[in-house]
Write an enzyme that holds these catalytic residues in place. Structure first.
Site, PDB file in Angstrom:
ATOM      1  CG  ASP A   1      -0.208  -0.061   2.573  1.00  0.00           C
ATOM      2  OD1 ASP A   1       1.092   0.254   2.505  1.00  0.00           O
ATOM      3  OD2 ASP A   1      -1.043  -0.101   3.315  1.00  0.00           O
TER       4      ASP A   1
ATOM      5  CB  CYS B   1       4.865  -0.352   0.949  1.00  0.00           C
ATOM      6  SG  CYS B   1       5.411   0.449  -0.514  1.00  0.00           S
TER       7      CYS B   1
ATOM      8  CG  HIS C   1       5.430  -2.871  -3.335  1.00  0.00           C
ATOM      9  ND1 HIS C   1       5.578  -4.273  -3.687  1.00  0.00           N
ATOM     10  CD2 HIS C   1       5.178  -2.899  -2.010  1.00  0.00           C
ATOM     11  CE1 HIS C   1       5.410  -4.787  -2.629  1.00  0.00           C
ATOM     12  NE2 HIS C   1       5.267  -4.184  -1.782  1.00  0.00           N
TER      13      HIS C   1
END
Length: 280
Positions: A56, A59, A255
């Site tokens: 999300d 992260c 990410h």
């Protein structure tokens, strides 16, 4: 809040797994990108294992905090600034709060200090692993710790901006942080950037520098899509490099996952609480 409730049963940081196995499972095929990413994984597979982090907008913060609680003996210097209260009303939380925003942020900071102390006091790697897995389980406590990290970033940004205005020496990334039209000062940095982290966006690279600086750590990121370039391994901030950096991995600068050394240095988890007391 509904999304968070659905994730309550999930571990937000996985157990360790083999990098090569993960790469071959997730990046099949022979496209240019797949070949490049697999090559990047192969380049570090002998040195690291992988922990997957929930993908999300928290992260980068989550992966960094996991590494800090897992291994760091350095603790963030909590800066005190009387101007902080003027911008707190801009803050938003990913859950409902019953107190004022100032009171709740104080609670988040106190929780971070307590969890940090608990990590420092762990007597073994297994005990620290268990503690970290309890923290990163998707409950409100995890998000309070992540919001506390954001607040430390804001405090640090305020101090650095003040130093810049005084003509004092500041890290190189400060000039980039406050050169953006959307963050000319700490208030616009909060309003246009930091308050959205975890909600509609993650951390940008210059904000990764701020995160590392405020934690008094160096964040070493293996950027797989930059394989075969000088940016394959990037340090945040890049003007100082700790001997034992916090190691993360990204495929796209959005990410982040955690890298776990296969042959870590001798354990330093029995570090003195004197350092903790000095920092907090």
């Amino acid at each position: 809040e509904e999304e968070i409730q659905k994730e309550l049963q999930d571990k937000h940081v996985s157990a360790t797994e083999d990098l090569q196995t993960y790469s071959e499972r997730e990046w099949k095929g022979n496209t240019t990108k797949s070949l490049l990413i697999r090559k990047g994984y192969e380049a570090i597979a002998s040195e690291f294992n992988l922990r997957r982090v929930r993908g999300d907008n928290y992260c980068a913060l989550r992966a960094t905090l996991f590494q800090v609680l897992s291994q760091s003996k350095q603790l963030p210097a909590l800066l005190h600034d009387s101007e902080i209260s003027e911008v707190i009303e801009e803050w938003q939380f990913p859950f409902e709060i019953s107190k004022s925003k100032v009171q709740h942020l104080e609670q988040c900071l106190e929780l971070l200090k307590n969890k940090w102390q608990e990590a420092v006091q762990c007597k073994s790697l297994e005990e620290r692993e268990h503690m970290c897995q309890q923290v990163f389980s998707g409950h409100d406590e995890e998000y309070e710790l992540l919001e506390a990290l954001k607040f430390l970033m804001l405090r640090t940004a305020i101090q650095l901006h003040s130093d810049m205005e005084k003509g004092s020496d500041v890290p190189e990334f400060c000039w980039l942080l406050f050169a953006r039209d959307s963050s000319k000062c700490p208030k616009t940095f909060l309003t246009n950037h930091l308050r959205h982290v975890g909600f509609s966006g993650g951390l940008e690279q210059v904000e990764m520098c701020l995160l590392g600086y405020c934690l008094q750590e160096t964040i070493r990121v293996v950027r797989l899509y930059k394989c075969d370039t000088e940016e394959f391994i990037t340090y945040y901030p890049n003007d100082h490099k700790n001997a034992s950096p916090l190691c993360l991995l990204t495929e796209d600068d959005r990410h982040y996952n955690v890298l776990v050394p296969k042959n870590p240095p001798p354990s330093q988890i029995n570090c003195s609480l004197k350092l903790y007391n000095e920092m907090f």
